[in-house]
Design a protein around this motif. Structure first.
Motif, PDB file in Angstrom:
ATOM      1  N   MET A   1       0.836  -1.188   0.000  1.00 50.96           N
ATOM      2  CA  MET A   1       0.000   0.000   0.000  1.00 50.96           C
ATOM      3  C   MET A   1       0.879   1.250   0.000  1.00 50.96           C
ATOM      4  N   ILE A   2       0.551   2.199  -0.843  1.00 47.64           N
ATOM      5  CA  ILE A   2       1.280   3.459  -0.936  1.00 47.64           C
ATOM      6  C   ILE A   2       0.444   4.546  -0.271  1.00 47.64           C
ATOM      7  N   GLU A   3       1.067   5.275   0.652  1.00 49.87           N
ATOM      8  CA  GLU A   3       0.372   6.353   1.359  1.00 49.87           C
ATOM      9  C   GLU A   3       1.130   7.664   1.155  1.00 49.87           C
ATOM     10  N   ARG A   4       0.437   8.680   0.666  1.00 50.25           N
ATOM     11  CA  ARG A   4       1.003  10.024   0.527  1.00 50.25           C
ATOM     12  C   ARG A   4       0.854  10.705   1.885  1.00 50.25           C
ATOM     13  N   TYR A  16       3.515  17.945  -5.357  1.00 58.17           N
ATOM     14  CA  TYR A  16       4.402  16.946  -4.766  1.00 58.17           C
ATOM     15  C   TYR A  16       3.814  16.514  -3.434  1.00 58.17           C
ATOM     16  N   SER A  17       4.363  15.458  -2.848  1.00 58.23           N
ATOM     17  CA  SER A  17       4.022  15.038  -1.490  1.00 58.23           C
ATOM     18  C   SER A  17       5.267  15.185  -0.632  1.00 58.23           C
ATOM     19  N   HIS A  18       5.080  15.526   0.648  1.00 57.94           N
ATOM     20  CA  HIS A  18       6.228  15.651   1.544  1.00 57.94           C
ATOM     21  C   HIS A  18       6.894  14.300   1.772  1.00 57.94           C
ATOM     22  N   ALA A  19       6.103  13.258   1.862  1.00 50.88           N
ATOM     23  CA  ALA A  19       6.639  11.909   2.066  1.00 50.88           C
ATOM     24  C   ALA A  19       5.689  10.906   1.435  1.00 50.88           C
ATOM     25  N   VAL A  20       6.239   9.763   1.081  1.00 51.33           N
ATOM     26  CA  VAL A  20       5.435   8.667   0.569  1.00 51.33           C
ATOM     27  C   VAL A  20       5.883   7.419   1.322  1.00 51.33           C
ATOM     28  N   ALA A  21       4.927   6.771   1.998  1.00 51.92           N
ATOM     29  CA  ALA A  21       5.228   5.570   2.771  1.00 51.92           C
ATOM     30  C   ALA A  21       4.693   4.347   2.039  1.00 51.92           C
ATOM     31  N   VAL A  22       5.440   3.262   2.124  1.00 47.45           N
ATOM     32  CA  VAL A  22       5.054   2.006   1.491  1.00 47.45           C
ATOM     33  C   VAL A  22       5.042   0.923   2.555  1.00 47.45           C
ATOM     34  N   ASP A  23       3.873   0.295   2.755  1.00 47.36           N
ATOM     35  CA  ASP A  23       3.774  -0.768   3.748  1.00 47.36           C
ATOM     36  C   ASP A  23       4.338  -2.084   3.238  1.00 47.36           C
ATOM     37  N   LYS A  24       3.972  -2.469   2.041  1.00 44.41           N
ATOM     38  CA  LYS A  24       4.468  -3.710   1.444  1.00 44.41           C
ATOM     39  C   LYS A  24       4.838  -3.429   0.003  1.00 44.41           C
ATOM     40  N   LYS A  71       0.414   5.749 -11.122  1.00 46.87           N
ATOM     41  CA  LYS A  71       0.071   5.845  -9.702  1.00 46.87           C
ATOM     42  C   LYS A  71       1.094   5.154  -8.808  1.00 46.87           C
ATOM     43  N   ASP A  72       1.967   4.315  -9.388  1.00 49.30           N
ATOM     44  CA  ASP A  72       2.980   3.593  -8.623  1.00 49.30           C
ATOM     45  C   ASP A  72       4.220   4.437  -8.319  1.00 49.30           C
ATOM     46  N   THR A 103      -3.508  13.143 -10.306  1.00 50.76           N
ATOM     47  CA  THR A 103      -3.365  14.104  -9.210  1.00 50.76           C
ATOM     48  C   THR A 103      -2.728  13.504  -7.970  1.00 50.76           C
ATOM     49  N   GLU A 104      -2.188  12.305  -8.089  1.00 50.94           N
ATOM     50  CA  GLU A 104      -1.405  11.720  -6.996  1.00 50.94           C
ATOM     51  C   GLU A 104       0.047  12.115  -7.236  1.00 50.94           C
TER      52      GLU A 104
END
Length: 134
Positions: A1-4, A16-24, A71-72, A103-104
């Motif tokens: 899962m990708i979270e902005r 832009y996003s400040h950070a992007v977290a990836v769970d798996k 989107k990836d 828009t992501e």
């Protein structure tokens, strides 16, 4: 899962996003820097807007060939020869981004450089993507 991740303590990001977290991560793709080269290895486009569209299109072509989608994208770096020119055309460049990617927004850095490998190149886009196969 990708979270902005855009915390309210930081200024609201635009493009832009400040950070992007990836769970798996099932597949991580490292995308080489792309300029406005066409299939004949010639730089196309006279303006930074035209060259950005070609360079981003090239990056997305490589991403799709690796099994991903726009989107990836989780991180991109944009190398810019003329920062003032790039900023003056930010709206047009943003419209190209939204048309090609959506828009992501990934975590993004814009870096001014004195020149790129091909002297005619005005911009280069490099990135990372995380592709979920689930």
């Amino acid at each position: 899962m990708i979270e902005r991740v855009n915390p309210p303590e930081l200024g609201k990001p635009s493009g832009y996003s400040h950070a992007v977290a990836v769970d798996k991560a099932d597949r991580i793709v490292f995308l080489a820097g792309q300029t406005a080269l066409n299939q004949d290895n010639k730089i196309v486009g006279e303006t930074v807007v035209e060259q950005f569209e070609q360079a981003l299109g090239n990056l997305l072509t490589a991403l799709r060939a690796a099994g991903g989608q726009p989107k990836d994208l989780v991180s991109i770096t944009i190398y810019i020869v003329d920062m003032d020119d790039y900023k003056a055309h930010a709206r047009e460049i943003g419209a190209i981004w939204r048309r090609l990617v959506g828009t992501e927004y990934p975590a993004t850095a814009g870096i001014g450089v004195s020149r790129l490998w091909d002297i005619e190149a005005l911009v280069e886009v490099q990135g990372h993507a995380v592709i979920s196969t689930q």
